[in-house]
Design a protein around this motif. Structure first.
Motif, mmCIF file in Angstrom:
data_model
loop_
_atom_site.group_PDB
_atom_site.id
_atom_site.type_symbol
_atom_site.label_atom_id
_atom_site.label_comp_id
_atom_site.label_asym_id
_atom_site.label_seq_id
_atom_site.Cartn_x
_atom_site.Cartn_y
_atom_site.Cartn_z
ATOM 1 N N HIS A 97 0.873 -1.182 0.000
ATOM 2 C CA HIS A 97 0.000 0.000 0.000
ATOM 3 C C HIS A 97 0.906 1.227 0.000
ATOM 4 C CE1 HIS A 97 1.006 -0.475 4.206
ATOM 5 N NE2 HIS A 97 0.489 0.689 4.506
ATOM 6 N N ASP A 108 6.276 4.283 4.873
ATOM 7 C CA ASP A 108 7.051 3.265 5.607
ATOM 8 C C ASP A 108 7.051 1.915 4.880
ATOM 9 O OD1 ASP A 108 4.269 3.218 6.297
ATOM 10 O OD2 ASP A 108 4.710 1.988 8.062
ATOM 11 N N HIS A 109 6.343 1.848 3.741
ATOM 12 C CA HIS A 109 6.330 0.626 2.931
ATOM 13 C C HIS A 109 6.924 0.856 1.548
ATOM 14 C CE1 HIS A 109 3.767 -1.691 5.790
ATOM 15 N NE2 HIS A 109 3.632 -0.460 6.232
ATOM 16 N N ASP A 130 -0.334 -3.717 6.116
ATOM 17 C CA ASP A 130 -0.899 -2.947 7.236
ATOM 18 C C ASP A 130 -2.410 -3.167 7.348
ATOM 19 O OD1 ASP A 130 1.474 -1.963 8.114
ATOM 20 O OD2 ASP A 130 1.157 0.120 7.507
ATOM 21 N N HIS A 177 -0.120 -4.215 10.353
ATOM 22 C CA HIS A 177 0.070 -2.862 10.882
ATOM 23 C C HIS A 177 0.950 -2.762 12.137
ATOM 24 C CE1 HIS A 177 -1.757 1.305 11.884
ATOM 25 N NE2 HIS A 177 -0.681 1.396 11.129
ATOM 26 N N HIS A 178 2.147 -3.335 12.040
ATOM 27 C CA HIS A 178 3.175 -3.135 13.078
ATOM 28 C C HIS A 178 2.692 -3.540 14.475
ATOM 29 C CE1 HIS A 178 4.988 -0.898 9.787
ATOM 30 N NE2 HIS A 178 3.827 -0.265 9.677
HETATM 31 ZN ZN ZN Z 1 3.157 0.648 7.960
#
Ligand code: ZN
Length: 389
Positions: free
Chosen positions: A94, A98-99, A191, A216-217
């Motif tokens: 997505h 951060d991806h 995520d 999602h972490h």
């Molecule tokens: Zn993320």
């Protein structure tokens, strides 16, 4: 009593066999290099701080990369250290930084055969650069939906999410993949949050997995008890940065994983996590947490004598991807001129602001502060500029 003995022996044997499946080796001095054999699958959960990046090496030595962390967060370096010369399949789950932040620099450095996304648009400069890089590369481009399959050598990734139509939530539109390799399976959630989990369950798709890449972490927005109960992971892996400001992983989520007896590994605690499998069992290795590069910040140039009503520029250098803020003082307070918004340093660490010094700005020498933030570190440098007609 005697009647129960065979069962006990059986249980004991199962326990021994099961225990043999998970082997925690001492931290690796260096990540294992690509040694494709006819039967070993490698999945590397690369420590990119607060972000996701997963390297898959098929038994034939084919390479997939699922997400690339933030810009400059180490995925490219990791691939280069591993000797990756070509990426056969690149997946952007997505379009959050951060991806996808680290994908442009990878596309600019390593040939990529195919790039897969979910088709969701984003207005960020990172997303635009990614599209430019895909267009400029020789990579084939495809968009996937639930029911599609992505192949990598002998491996098949089933696409469980997004559904046929994208929803209005970027995280819940994440590409979710399930990979079965012999008796060992992997569920990679991106995520995706609880809404996506429910849709996947409603679609009656197989979700059971040996290894779950937690959504999602490991925040509480994902990993509902109902979903975990169906996945029943033996191993859970989550991505999070050391001392990240989001509070990832969430304690409640870690407890939920414990409740289904998953052994949990986080990149914030263990660094890069490598799982290898021969299709019968699996082995987990960790490298130890990434040593975070010390934050640096230098003011490279500044228009220091500027007339009221003219433009000024400040150039600085910091770590790639660092979030930077500038505060420009004047006699009457802090400037709110356009162009002084916070933004991120590019993949070379360059950052620049250009703004108009107000026509009514009082003459004099005024302070400027520049702050860079990354991986929970913050660094501020001060300088000054002179306003003179
Ligand atoms: Zn993320």
């Amino acid at each position: 009593m005697i009647r129960h003995r065979p069962l006990l022996v059986c249980l004991l044997l199962i326990t021994i066999i099961a225990a043999g499946c998970i082997v925690d080796l001492a931290p690796l001095a260096q990540p294992p290099t690509i040694k494709p054999t006819s039967e070993t699958l490698q999945i590397h959960f690369i420590d990119v701080g607060q972000g996701d990046s997963i390297l898959v090496i098929s038994p034939e030595g084919k390479i997939a990369l699922i997400d690339g962390g933030e810009a400059g967060s180490g995925a490219l370096q990791y691939l280069q250290n591993m000797g990756v010369k070509r990426i056969d399949l690149m997946v952007a789950t997505h379009p959050h930084d951060d991806h996808i932040g680290g994908l442009p620099e990878i596309l600019e450095s390593i040939p990529v055969t195919k790039v897969v996304m979910n088709g969701e648009e984003h207005t960020s400069s990172t997303f635009e650069r990614l599209l430019d890089d895909i267009a400029g590369s020789k990579a084939e481009y495809a968009e996937v939906r639930r029911g599609d399959t992505l192949t990598l050598g002998s491996l098949n990734f089933e696409v469980l999410n997004p559904g046929l139509r994208l929803g209005d939530d970027i995280n819940n539109n994440s590409i979710v993949l399930r990979l079965a390799y012999g008796k060992v399976s992997f569920l990679l959630m991106g995520d995706a949050e609880k809404t996506a989990e429910r849709e996947i369950l409603d679609a009656n798709l197989a979700v059971a997995a040996t290894v779950l890449k937690v959504g999602h972490h490991a925040s509480t927005t994902s990993s509902s008890a109902g979903f975990l109960d169906r996945v029943r992971p033996a191993v859970a892996v989550y991505f999070a940065g050391v001392d990240n400001s989001f509070g990832h992983p969430d304690k409640e989520t870690l407890n939920a994983l414990k409740a289904v007896n998953a052994k949990t590994y986080g990149t914030d605690v263990l660094g890069t996590i490598v799982i290898t499998s021969d299709g019968q069992g699996y082995q987990v290795n960790t490298t130890g947490p990434q040593t975070v590069a010390a934050l640096a910040l230098d003011i490279v140039s500044l228009t220091s004598r500027v007339a009221p009503g003219s433009q000024a520029t400040l150039n600085a250098k910091t770590l790639p991807g660092a979030r930077c803020m500038i505060t420009v003082h004047t006699k009457s307070g802090v400037s709110e001129a356009r162009g002084l918004e916070p933004h991120k340093a590019d993949s070379s660490g360059n950052i620049s602001w250009t703004w108009k010094v107000g026509a009514g700005t009082a003459e004099g020498t005024w302070k400027i502060e520049v702050t860079a933030e990354q991986n929970g570190q913050s660094l501020t440098k001060e300088t000054s500029y002179t306003v003179k007609k």
